[in-house]
Design an enzyme around this catalytic site. Structure first.
Site, PDB file in Angstrom:
ATOM      1  N   LYS A 114      27.452 -89.436  57.406  1.00 24.81           N
ATOM      2  CA  LYS A 114      26.411 -90.382  57.000  1.00 24.81           C
ATOM      3  C   LYS A 114      25.030 -89.880  57.392  1.00 24.81           C
ATOM      4  O   LYS A 114      24.070 -90.027  56.648  1.00 24.81           O
ATOM      5  CB  LYS A 114      26.654 -91.765  57.626  1.00 24.81           C
ATOM      6  CG  LYS A 114      27.827 -92.514  57.014  1.00 24.81           C
ATOM      7  CD  LYS A 114      27.849 -93.954  57.502  1.00 24.81           C
ATOM      8  CE  LYS A 114      29.026 -94.724  56.912  1.00 24.81           C
ATOM      9  NZ  LYS A 114      29.135 -96.087  57.465  1.00 24.81           N
ATOM     10  N   LYS A 197      36.772 -91.048  45.384  1.00 25.91           N
ATOM     11  CA  LYS A 197      37.270 -92.372  45.729  1.00 25.91           C
ATOM     12  C   LYS A 197      36.348 -93.437  45.120  1.00 25.91           C
ATOM     13  O   LYS A 197      35.133 -93.266  45.099  1.00 25.91           O
ATOM     14  CB  LYS A 197      37.256 -92.442  47.258  1.00 25.91           C
ATOM     15  CG  LYS A 197      37.580 -93.737  47.904  1.00 25.91           C
ATOM     16  CD  LYS A 197      37.480 -93.594  49.430  1.00 25.91           C
ATOM     17  CE  LYS A 197      36.250 -94.291  49.983  1.00 25.91           C
ATOM     18  NZ  LYS A 197      36.462 -95.576  50.635  1.00 25.91           N
ATOM     19  N   LYS A 200      31.758 -98.437  46.918  1.00 26.98           N
ATOM     20  CA  LYS A 200      30.582 -99.291  46.727  1.00 26.98           C
ATOM     21  C   LYS A 200      29.312 -98.461  46.661  1.00 26.98           C
ATOM     22  O   LYS A 200      28.343 -98.855  46.039  1.00 26.98           O
ATOM     23  CB  LYS A 200      30.437-100.250  47.912  1.00 26.98           C
ATOM     24  CG  LYS A 200      31.460-101.336  47.966  1.00 26.98           C
ATOM     25  CD  LYS A 200      31.110-102.272  49.123  1.00 26.98           C
ATOM     26  CE  LYS A 200      32.317-102.611  49.964  1.00 26.98           C
ATOM     27  NZ  LYS A 200      32.189-102.170  51.355  1.00 26.98           N
TER      28      LYS A 200
HETATM   29  P1  ADP Z   1      33.425 -98.541  50.286  1.00 27.94           P
HETATM   30  O1  ADP Z   1      33.856 -97.109  50.421  1.00 27.94           O
HETATM   31  O2  ADP Z   1      33.486 -99.039  48.893  1.00 27.94           O
HETATM   32  O3  ADP Z   1      32.087 -98.792  50.945  1.00 27.94           O
HETATM   33  P2  ADP Z   1      34.543 -99.611  52.637  1.00 27.94           P
HETATM   34  O4  ADP Z   1      34.347 -98.319  53.327  1.00 27.94           O
HETATM   35  O5  ADP Z   1      33.678-100.770  52.991  1.00 27.94           O
HETATM   36  O6  ADP Z   1      34.478 -99.386  51.064  1.00 27.94           O
HETATM   37  O7  ADP Z   1      36.061-100.000  52.791  1.00 27.94           O
HETATM   38  C1  ADP Z   1      36.531-101.282  53.048  1.00 27.94           C
HETATM   39  C2  ADP Z   1      38.036-101.234  52.993  1.00 27.94           C
HETATM   40  O8  ADP Z   1      38.464-100.953  51.648  1.00 27.94           O
HETATM   41  C3  ADP Z   1      38.669-100.157  53.863  1.00 27.94           C
HETATM   42  O9  ADP Z   1      39.811-100.723  54.484  1.00 27.94           O
HETATM   43  C4  ADP Z   1      39.068 -99.070  52.923  1.00 27.94           C
HETATM   44  O10 ADP Z   1      40.201 -98.408  53.334  1.00 27.94           O
HETATM   45  C5  ADP Z   1      39.321 -99.826  51.622  1.00 27.94           C
HETATM   46  N1  ADP Z   1      38.920 -98.997  50.494  1.00 27.94           N
HETATM   47  C6  ADP Z   1      37.658 -98.675  50.152  1.00 27.94           C
HETATM   48  N2  ADP Z   1      37.627 -97.912  49.050  1.00 27.94           N
HETATM   49  C7  ADP Z   1      38.935 -97.742  48.673  1.00 27.94           C
HETATM   50  C8  ADP Z   1      39.570 -97.045  47.597  1.00 27.94           C
HETATM   51  N3  ADP Z   1      38.865 -96.394  46.692  1.00 27.94           N
HETATM   52  N4  ADP Z   1      40.915 -97.087  47.515  1.00 27.94           N
HETATM   53  C9  ADP Z   1      41.636 -97.766  48.438  1.00 27.94           C
HETATM   54  N5  ADP Z   1      41.095 -98.441  49.477  1.00 27.94           N
HETATM   55  C10 ADP Z   1      39.756 -98.434  49.602  1.00 27.94           C
END
Ligand code: ADP
Ligand code: NA
Length: 330
Positions: A114, A197, A200
């Site tokens: 980050k 992946k 958000k």
């Molecule tokens: P993002 O990457 O969208 O910001 P977060 O890091 O806030 O998402 O993740 C929140 C939760 O959602 C975590 O438990 C993470 O493992 C799950 N998660 C996020 N993106 C994915 C994805 N593409 N596939 C499966 N699980 C995900």
């Protein structure tokens, strides 16, 4: 004899959660409520470790909480609250900062990622200390099990080290938590860029299916998903990442395993697959979206739920913090 305690949270860093968050976290959280005394947190103090717009953040906190509930987190059976409503998170984080080594914190790979995106000089101390705040979140509730994606595993390891260190210096205070790694098979990729992946924080949201998207928009995004050369519907992450992603999504939403689906689509094309994925996602997300919008349309009721839950969380958290202060001489 007692039900194990579970703690998990998500940052309120977008207006809506997406398919990845739903499959990779919410569905599993919802199921674990049956076997755990579950504590779910909207981790807004984590969200301010990167620059925020106050009005946007305020709205995203409420929307995240509403989506947890709409997706099946039961705020009368589980404890569902907003992190900043419980002051002990920041207070315990400070104490844990004082027993965390600078070198130890410097080894956290997520900070390195980050920070390098922002430029290391622009990154805040808050971002650096993020894993210690996460440790405080978990330890305050005497948590047994922490469901996390594998990107958070290192932070749970740090949490365990800090709990063990504190206990050995000051006496038995914290439960040392175990990570529960959320199913890797449920990793969802960006529909427009299936090597990344679904996230958000993606640059464009054309490949992200949001829980709060209108059903017609969801269907359109699924139908415009990039697929692969060839015509065969087959799971192959290397050669067919787009089709594999659609199969994973359909399996997660429809319940059939990927091999069963491969057989079903034998001799049929990508169009049929996309149509069925769109239908399955809309069938599940439609009612959840409606429920979330209902909750958001009644701010007083949502506030009431969050305040009752924050009171429950505060009771547990304050007891832990009082013990900690006492043991360290405060
Ligand atoms: P993002 O990457 O969208 O910001 P977060 O890091 O806030 O998402 O993740 C929140 C939760 O959602 C975590 O438990 C993470 O493992 C799950 N998660 C996020 N993106 C994915 C994805 N593409 N596939 C499966 N699980 C995900
Ligand atoms: Na993230």
């Amino acid at each position: 004899t007692s039900t194990p305690r579970l703690f998990s949270g998500m940052q309120p860093s977008a207006d809506s959660l997406h398919i990845g968050n739903y499959v990779g976290a919410l569905v599993q959280w919802r199921d674990m409520q049956r076997t755990h005394d579950a504590v779910f947190c909207v981790v807004d103090l984590h969200a301010i470790t990167v620059p925020q717009d106050p009005a946007v953040l305020r709205e995203q906190i409420r929307r995240t909480a509403a989506q947890y509930i709409a997706a099946g987190i039961d705020p009368s059976a589980s404890t569902l609250f907003v992190q900043s409503h419980v002051p002990a998170h920041a207070q315990l984080a400070w104490v844990l900062n004082t027993i965390t080594g600078f070198g130890e914190a410097s080894r956290m790979t997520q900070f390195k990622d980050k920070a390098s995106r922002q430029g290391t000089d622009a990154a805040s101390l808050g971002l650096f200390a993020y894993p210690v705040l996460m440790a405080a979140d978990i330890l305050l509730y005497q948590t047994d099990h922490v469901p996390v994606g594998d990107d958070q595993k290192q932070h749970v390891e740090l949490t365990r080290d800090l709990a063990t260190r504190f206990n050995s210096r000051f006496g038995q205070t914290f439960v040392v938590p175990e990570p529960v790694i959320l199913t890797e098979g449920a990793r969802i990729y960006d529909l427009q860029n299936p090597s990344a992946k679904m996230s958000k924080s993606a640059v464009s949201d054309s490949g992200i299916v949001w829980l709060l998207d209108e059903p017609a928009k969801t269907a359109k995004k699924v139908k415009s998903a990039v697929t692969d050369t060839g015509r065969e519907v087959r799971f192959d992450r290397g050669d067919k990442p787009g089709v594999s992603n659609l199969l994973t999504i359909l399996s997660s939403f429809g319940g059939d395993s990927v091999p069963v689906l491969e057989e079903r689509y034998a001799g049929r094309g990508y169009g049929d697959l996309k149509k069925d994925v769109a239908e399955a996602v809309v069938a599940t997300f439609g009612p959840i979206r409606e429920r979330a919008l209902e909750l958001l349309a009644d701010p007083a009721e949502l506030d009431r739920i969050l305040s009752v839950n924050a009171a429950r969380a505060n009771e547990i958290a304050e007891a832990t913090l009082a013990d900690v202060y006492d043991r360290i001489g405060l």
